[in-house]
Motif scaffolding. Sequence first.
Motif, PDB file in Angstrom:
ATOM      1  N   ASN A 238      16.747 -10.719  -4.823  1.00 57.30           N
ATOM      2  CA  ASN A 238      17.620 -11.893  -4.836  1.00 57.30           C
ATOM      3  C   ASN A 238      18.961 -11.602  -5.519  1.00 57.30           C
ATOM      4  N   PRO A 242      22.714 -10.618  -0.139  1.00 57.94           N
ATOM      5  CA  PRO A 242      23.519 -11.828   0.064  1.00 57.94           C
ATOM      6  C   PRO A 242      22.624 -13.012   0.419  1.00 57.94           C
ATOM      7  N   SER A 243      23.073 -14.198   0.067  1.00 56.90           N
ATOM      8  CA  SER A 243      22.255 -15.395   0.246  1.00 56.90           C
ATOM      9  C   SER A 243      21.890 -15.641   1.703  1.00 56.90           C
ATOM     10  N   ALA A 244      22.717 -15.159   2.638  1.00 60.56           N
ATOM     11  CA  ALA A 244      22.470 -15.416   4.059  1.00 60.56           C
ATOM     12  C   ALA A 244      21.199 -14.744   4.567  1.00 60.56           C
ATOM     13  N   VAL A 245      20.784 -13.642   3.927  1.00 62.18           N
ATOM     14  CA  VAL A 245      19.631 -12.892   4.441  1.00 62.18           C
ATOM     15  C   VAL A 245      18.480 -12.798   3.441  1.00 62.18           C
ATOM     16  N   ARG A 246      18.707 -13.216   2.211  1.00 64.02           N
ATOM     17  CA  ARG A 246      17.664 -12.980   1.194  1.00 64.02           C
ATOM     18  C   ARG A 246      16.358 -13.737   1.478  1.00 64.02           C
ATOM     19  N   ASN A 247      16.438 -14.906   2.148  1.00 69.47           N
ATOM     20  CA  ASN A 247      15.222 -15.668   2.418  1.00 69.47           C
ATOM     21  C   ASN A 247      14.257 -14.917   3.326  1.00 69.47           C
TER      22      ASN A 247
END
Length: 619
Positions: A238, A242-247
């Motif tokens: 995390n 980047p936040s766009a792919v971390r999930n």
Amino acid sequence: MGYQDVARDILTHVGGRENIVSLVHCATRLRFRLKDQKQADAEALKKNPGVIMVVESGGQFQVVIGNHVHDVYNAVRAQAGITDDSVQPTQESSEKVNLLSRLIDIVSAVFTPFIGVMAASGILKGLLALAVVFGWLATDSGTYKLWFAASDSLFYFFPLVLGYTAGKKFGGNPFVTMAIGGALTHPVVMQAFDAASQPGAVTEHFLGLPITFINYSSSVIPIIFAAWVSCWVEKQGNKLLPSAVRNFFTPLFCLAITVPLTFLLIGPAATWLSQMLAHGYQAIYAFAPWLAGAVMGAIWQVCVIFGLHWGMVPLMINNLSVFGHDTLLPLLLPAIMGQVGACLGVFLTTRDARLKVLAGSAVSAGIFGITEPAVYGVTLPNRRPFIFGCVAGAMGGAIVGLSHSSVYSFGFANIFTFAQMIPPGGVDATVWGAVIGTVLALVVSCVLTCVAGSPRAENAVPAAVAVHENDILAPMSGTVLAMNQVPDSTFASGLLGEGAAIIPLTGKVIAPFSGEVASLFQTRHAIGLLSDSGIEVLIHIGIDTVKLNGQHFTTHVTVGDKIKPGDLLIEFDRQAILDAGYDLATPVIISNSDEYKSVTRHSNEHAIDSGMPFLTVSR
């Protein structure tokens, strides 16, 4: 007091919602993890009638509620706005916590969420064993198979459940860690384990590294270590992604890294540790089983008081996983029933109506393994019953240890544990030894408490001794009221006993005779006394003043203290109580007035000074 009121008071005295890091509950306790322990007010919480005790142990602020803990838990969560995702378990308290406290905190947080179903599964397994022994069910019947599946599913898929709760505790995605637990018990892995167990089996490899397949079903330690590693990987992912792919990619890395690492390193190392712990305990137990039983029977309730008992839970489950049976759990049953017996002794001998009700309910709860109401509400405050319970637990535990009693499914020590002790071959001497040791603990603690431990047994007047006319001195100065003039129907009707009332002019209550303090309400607004000649007196300061929760009252004695005429018992802020809107009429009641021919006022004067003759009782 309703659950909402109790929850509101608890929330206030733990420092508010912003001070709560995490909140879980077990069978009787709310377990808070606080940012700043110093903001919590344990003494104020202890005054709440809905709180049995407050314990600060294992890095947790524990509020003992009793059997209604789940209702209070829900009320606290609702008032604080706590949801499963709103509390961050990874936040650290501002206080440093030692290694043992951290360990206990982890164990309790991991196991507490499913403690009820875990106990229920163990009981169901025990009852099935009992049904097979008595010929009520056959192991090849459909009925048995369905109930066995219901009782065994939790333990067979233990890594999944522990993966979820451990993931929440370590601050990661619990569904990722649950998936790791599922990998440990996946049919492909179980088939590989069976194949690897055959003679001449070929070793399988992961990227060239040999895989050690182990049966992780019912295991405890491997998945907890694996969950910790996964949560660490998740935090690093995390931070870097980047936040766009971390999930998507963070869970991918957790699974792709942790699952192989578990089979290659974590699992074998944790399994080795599990076996070392199990064999280490077994070596101590084999050296002197009677001594192990005596020690556990004596100290178990002390461990419960400080929350240290959670450290034993993984060991018991680990014993079942390694050996198929556990000898530690049976040693705890005499410790439980020792406190139940002490409570029963108090119930049989006390003449304090409030204590009798509390002791009776504590006996019922204790039979089913919940001893906090017994310990905190009855035996520990009166000291001797608690000590007698521990002594009796040690005696019974020694017998259980000598009998080499074992359980064959996990649960919590209670009356149903006997069913869990039945070995595959049927009832034998190990079961009867456990029964004898447990019954002995209950009987010995009950008898000792009846003879020398009850708060009302020590100075009770033998029936053969004649009670002559006795005077009760006025416990305060003020205006005298006849009992039927008291503005409370319960007192005015004489249901609680005969006597009279005083509207106090000062804020002091003194002893009206020589005797002892028999009971003292948590809210300090009322006190029960027992004279040397057997007269029971209840002094209730004001009407409905229990609602003040101890505010404006100061006690100068404790239960069991010896008193003589004129000793200061309680001080109260007279004006503050009046300003709060309460009537200060103070009934002075002879609680056991039905044992006497008459209870009369010493004179018809409307005013009296403290220490002057007030009431007269006669046969």
